[in-house]
Design an enzyme around this catalytic site. Sequence first.
Site, PDB file in Angstrom:
ATOM      1  N   TYR A  56      25.726   6.293 -19.452  1.00 52.94           N
ATOM      2  CA  TYR A  56      25.947   4.993 -19.027  1.00 52.94           C
ATOM      3  C   TYR A  56      25.150   4.718 -17.467  1.00 52.94           C
ATOM      4  O   TYR A  56      25.501   5.487 -16.599  1.00 52.94           O
ATOM      5  CB  TYR A  56      27.531   4.739 -18.844  1.00 52.94           C
ATOM      6  CG  TYR A  56      28.137   4.554 -19.898  1.00 52.94           C
ATOM      7  CD1 TYR A  56      27.509   4.547 -21.201  1.00 52.94           C
ATOM      8  CD2 TYR A  56      29.631   4.872 -19.992  1.00 52.94           C
ATOM      9  CE1 TYR A  56      28.410   4.329 -22.460  1.00 52.94           C
ATOM     10  CE2 TYR A  56      30.462   5.091 -20.994  1.00 52.94           C
ATOM     11  CZ  TYR A  56      29.851   4.608 -22.382  1.00 52.94           C
ATOM     12  OH  TYR A  56      30.626   4.285 -23.312  1.00 52.94           O
ATOM     13  N   LEU A 206      38.761  -5.669 -27.426  1.00 53.11           N
ATOM     14  CA  LEU A 206      38.601  -7.160 -27.068  1.00 53.11           C
ATOM     15  C   LEU A 206      37.144  -7.822 -27.401  1.00 53.11           C
ATOM     16  O   LEU A 206      36.663  -8.788 -27.080  1.00 53.11           O
ATOM     17  CB  LEU A 206      38.534  -7.509 -25.495  1.00 53.11           C
ATOM     18  CG  LEU A 206      40.018  -7.257 -24.925  1.00 53.11           C
ATOM     19  CD1 LEU A 206      40.071  -7.121 -23.473  1.00 53.11           C
ATOM     20  CD2 LEU A 206      40.974  -7.494 -25.438  1.00 53.11           C
ATOM     21  N   ARG A 208      34.080  -6.663 -26.871  1.00 52.91           N
ATOM     22  CA  ARG A 208      33.177  -7.008 -25.760  1.00 52.91           C
ATOM     23  C   ARG A 208      33.369  -8.300 -24.865  1.00 52.91           C
ATOM     24  O   ARG A 208      32.419  -8.890 -24.580  1.00 52.91           O
ATOM     25  CB  ARG A 208      31.829  -6.822 -25.982  1.00 52.91           C
ATOM     26  CG  ARG A 208      31.136  -5.336 -26.664  1.00 52.91           C
ATOM     27  CD  ARG A 208      30.109  -5.497 -27.469  1.00 52.91           C
ATOM     28  NE  ARG A 208      29.873  -4.024 -28.056  1.00 52.91           N
ATOM     29  CZ  ARG A 208      30.530  -3.702 -29.106  1.00 52.91           C
ATOM     30  NH1 ARG A 208      31.449  -4.527 -29.897  1.00 52.91           N
ATOM     31  NH2 ARG A 208      30.338  -2.330 -29.731  1.00 52.91           N
ATOM     32  N   GLY A 209      34.781  -8.531 -25.059  1.00 51.08           N
ATOM     33  CA  GLY A 209      35.109  -9.817 -24.168  1.00 51.08           C
ATOM     34  C   GLY A 209      35.474 -11.227 -24.988  1.00 51.08           C
ATOM     35  O   GLY A 209      35.675 -12.043 -25.019  1.00 51.08           O
TER      36      GLY A 209
END
Length: 335
Positions: A56, A206, A208-209
């Site tokens: 990341y 979620l 990724r929103g």
Amino acid sequence: MEMRKLGKTGPEVSAIGLGAMGMSGMYGPADRAESLATIGAALDAGINLIDTGDFYGMGHNEMLLGEALKGVSRDSYLLSVKFGAQRGPDGAFLGFDGRPAAVKTALAYSLQRLGADYIDIYRPARLDPNVPIEDSVGAIAELVKAGYVRHIGLSEVGAATIRKAAAVHPIVDLQIEYALISRGLEDEILGVTRELGIAITAYGVLSRGLISGHATSNTSAPGDFRAHSPRFEGENLQKNLALAEVLRAEAAKLGLTPAQAAIAWALAKGDDIVPLVGARRRDRLAEALGALDRPLTPDEVATLERAVPKDAAAGTRYPEAQMAMLDSERRSSVP
């Protein structure tokens, strides 16, 4: 904070974990000060499980966590770290390396960036098709014996691979995408993890929103990988946003926001499910934590699943090339 046991051999963890990926640019630029404040707020709220990956931000995420956790009692939080994804200086993903020497090298660098003496749960981010999972897990098992790792986890692998890994060393959890619109693990994988006493740390709760209630038709921020995700493209996005509106209506009936309803749904699917919430702002973290205050009944879970059916999402959860790399998407021939 409600606590859940991470598998039959793992530690007690908060019912919700914090996923830190979004704090290192995967969803576009992140505010460093707000990221640090969000990590602090999570700890203050009783969240003790923090998930990251050494890839990341090419180490940025681990260094950020190292800064945020400096001076915090090491016994008060658990670090879950994924390794193995290879990246170039331009950020491109180059493949995966699960060889034993690479496993140990990756851990050494993670410990340095995190400022830690050990990792609580260490896991390969994907299955290396060129390395038997027994070899990768065996290498982590040696690190457990040496005291550098406490527990072993897996990520995005299928039923047969889970069995092979568990035969080498106890596995405490499988990290895998699980959401109202991403429920593939229910077909085969969940039965195996429950048989073997392995928990699920669910990311993408979620989507990724997408079903958070905050998604819009514009995800083109610089560096936002969702711009290349099938579920966020063209007609697929419009269909999925329509699904999100259905969820919004059902959530309102429960007195919840869409994000809270999605998280509460995951929490209600079993005590062996621990949602990882990728909040990178304190307000979104506070919203997510609100899901703990409103547990769903079985009837309410069923109502949400009728409103947002299992296969209702348009588009796959990753681009085609990445889907082909997911061992978790392969159906096992092993009973």
